[in-house]
Design an enzyme around this catalytic site. Structure first.
Site, PDB file in Angstrom:
ATOM      1  N   SER A  88       0.868  -1.170   0.000  1.00  0.00           N
ATOM      2  CA  SER A  88       0.000   0.000   0.000  1.00  0.00           C
ATOM      3  C   SER A  88       0.902   1.217   0.000  1.00  0.00           C
ATOM      4  O   SER A  88       2.074   1.148   0.376  1.00  0.00           O
ATOM      5  CB  SER A  88      -0.915   0.021   1.216  1.00  0.00           C
ATOM      6  OG  SER A  88      -0.164   0.374   2.359  1.00  0.00           O
ATOM      7  N   LYS A  89       0.326   2.301  -0.431  1.00  0.00           N
ATOM      8  CA  LYS A  89       1.076   3.551  -0.424  1.00  0.00           C
ATOM      9  C   LYS A  89       1.519   3.843   1.003  1.00  0.00           C
ATOM     10  O   LYS A  89       2.657   4.235   1.260  1.00  0.00           O
ATOM     11  CB  LYS A  89       0.159   4.654  -0.954  1.00  0.00           C
ATOM     12  CG  LYS A  89       0.800   6.010  -1.091  1.00  0.00           C
ATOM     13  CD  LYS A  89       1.514   6.147  -2.418  1.00  0.00           C
ATOM     14  CE  LYS A  89       2.403   7.370  -2.499  1.00  0.00           C
ATOM     15  NZ  LYS A  89       1.711   8.628  -2.284  1.00  0.00           N
ATOM     16  N   ARG A  90       0.591   3.595   1.942  1.00  0.00           N
ATOM     17  CA  ARG A  90       0.875   3.887   3.345  1.00  0.00           C
ATOM     18  C   ARG A  90       2.078   3.087   3.839  1.00  0.00           C
ATOM     19  O   ARG A  90       2.864   3.542   4.636  1.00  0.00           O
ATOM     20  CB  ARG A  90      -0.353   3.562   4.204  1.00  0.00           C
ATOM     21  CG  ARG A  90      -0.753   4.663   5.130  1.00  0.00           C
ATOM     22  CD  ARG A  90      -1.987   4.274   5.920  1.00  0.00           C
ATOM     23  NE  ARG A  90      -3.049   3.755   5.060  1.00  0.00           N
ATOM     24  CZ  ARG A  90      -3.987   2.919   5.471  1.00  0.00           C
ATOM     25  NH1 ARG A  90      -4.004   2.482   6.701  1.00  0.00           N
ATOM     26  NH2 ARG A  90      -4.924   2.497   4.647  1.00  0.00           N
ATOM     27  N   GLY A 126       4.522   2.338   2.197  1.00  0.00           N
ATOM     28  CA  GLY A 126       5.727   2.745   1.478  1.00  0.00           C
ATOM     29  C   GLY A 126       5.974   2.002   0.178  1.00  0.00           C
ATOM     30  O   GLY A 126       7.086   2.005  -0.345  1.00  0.00           O
TER      31      GLY A 126
END
Ligand code: GLU
Length: 339
Positions: free
Chosen positions: A284-286, A288
């Site tokens: 996920s973007k979260r 990284g």
């Protein structure tokens, strides 16, 4: 569905413009495309932008450009999408423009007695659910977005508003707009997933009566995805395994609306390195994960990305360092994917 009795097969990919695409999204898109194209099916692209505040302007167009850069194409989709070839009969292909269709479905469900007004706030639901000891999961995210993990569904709705009288509803409507919920029957839902195998869920026990339209008028993912996949005549849904449990809710809606249920194939998620808890982290973007946008800006060869995704799905061996999606078609079969 059919022209002179012949069923037109159609697959689809349905990105949400709420975050940049990462390799996990790209792999799901690639596998959905391969599954459709390897059978000569059509492929539809749909932008799931129901949750306007979470959608970033211009991101949908960027996502489509990145998918095209990887070598994917589609027959039907948003006008702005390269390499868009045909408007198709089932658009518009942005959920934000399809509200009247979702409302019509709600009316149909309401006529069948399957819908009720709910005046509960999130905090009230959580408190009621905690009091029942049924669940004390973490914060619920918006129902307008696809749930990407068990915690995304929030606590099971305890049915607080399920049996309000007409008079109570009328009174409460004066001070608060209701959300609309589906009355979920107590019946297990089973289906055969082309990748994950036989599945069985009991939505009444797991999530309870779920939201069809939020109090602010935004339609829920669970409803919109069913209305759209049916209207766009999608015959095969290939998407991430985090949506397996949602499938049961969607099948309920298909049945209640008298719509034809597509076949399902939920592809395993890609995981990144272990996080602080020592568990592999979902990309996920979260967490990284590197985005397609970064790779593209850096000048990466999309063929190496496609090969990496194909290797991670056991479609090709380590000897393949670069390939296009089209080059994978001859050897593709859903059944060959690693689970
Ligand atoms: N829009 C959803 C997502 O981006 C996909 C929903 C689906 O494929 O049914 O995760």
């Amino acid at each position: 569905m059919s022209v002179s009795g012949r069923t037109i097969e159609r697959g689809r990919f349905a990105p949400s413009p709420t975050g940049e695409l990462h390799l996990g999204n790209a792999r799901t898109a690639l596998l959905a495309w391969l599954s459709a194209r390897s059978r000569g099916a059509r492929f539809t692209m749909r932008i799931e932008d129901l949750d306007r505040p979470r959608c970033r302007p211009g991101l949908a167009e960027k996502q489509l450009e990145e998918l095209a850069w990887l070598g994917l194409d589609w027959d039907e989709g948003p006008e702005s999408a390269p390499p868009h070839t045909e408007a198709g009969p089932h658009g518009p292909y942005r959920q934000s423009q399809r509200g009247p269709l979702y409302d019509r479905a709600i009316e149909q469900l309401r006529e069948g007695g399957h819908v009720y007004d709910c005046f509960c706030s999130r905090a009230q639901i959580r408190a009621a659910a905690d009091a029942l000891h049924s669940n004390d999961r973490a914060d619920a995210t918006s129902e307008a977005s696809a749930p990407h993990g068990p915690q995304d569904d929030g606590p099971r709705y305890p049915g607080t508003c399920a049996n309000l009288t007409a008079a109570e509803v009328a009174t409460r409507r004066k001070s608060r707009a209701p959300a609309l919920r589906l009355r979920v029957p107590h019946e297990p839902i089973s289906f055969d997933d082309a990748i994950a195998g036989p599945q069985q869920f009991d939505p009444a026990t797991e999530v309870g009566d779920f939201i069809l339209r939020r109090a602010d008028g935004v339609h829920a993912y669970q409803l919109a995805v069913v209305v759209d996949d049916a209207a766009m005549e999608i015959t095969e849904v290939v998407r991430g395994a985090d949506l397996l449990a949602s499938t049961a809710r969607q099948m309920l809606l298909y049945r209640m609306l008298g719509l034809r249920i597509p076949s399902w194939a939920h592809v395993p998620l890609l995981f990144g390195p272990p996080g602080i808890d020592g568990q592999p982290q979902r990309l996920s973007k979260r967490a990284g994960a590197e985005t397609l946008s970064t790779m593209r800006a850096r000048g990466d060869d999309p063929r190496t990305i496609v090969a990496q995704l194909a290797r991670s799905s056991s479609l090709v061996g380590d000897e393949i360092a670069a390939c296009t999606p089209a080059e994978l078609l001859p050897r593709f079969a859903l059944a060959r994917l690693s689970r």
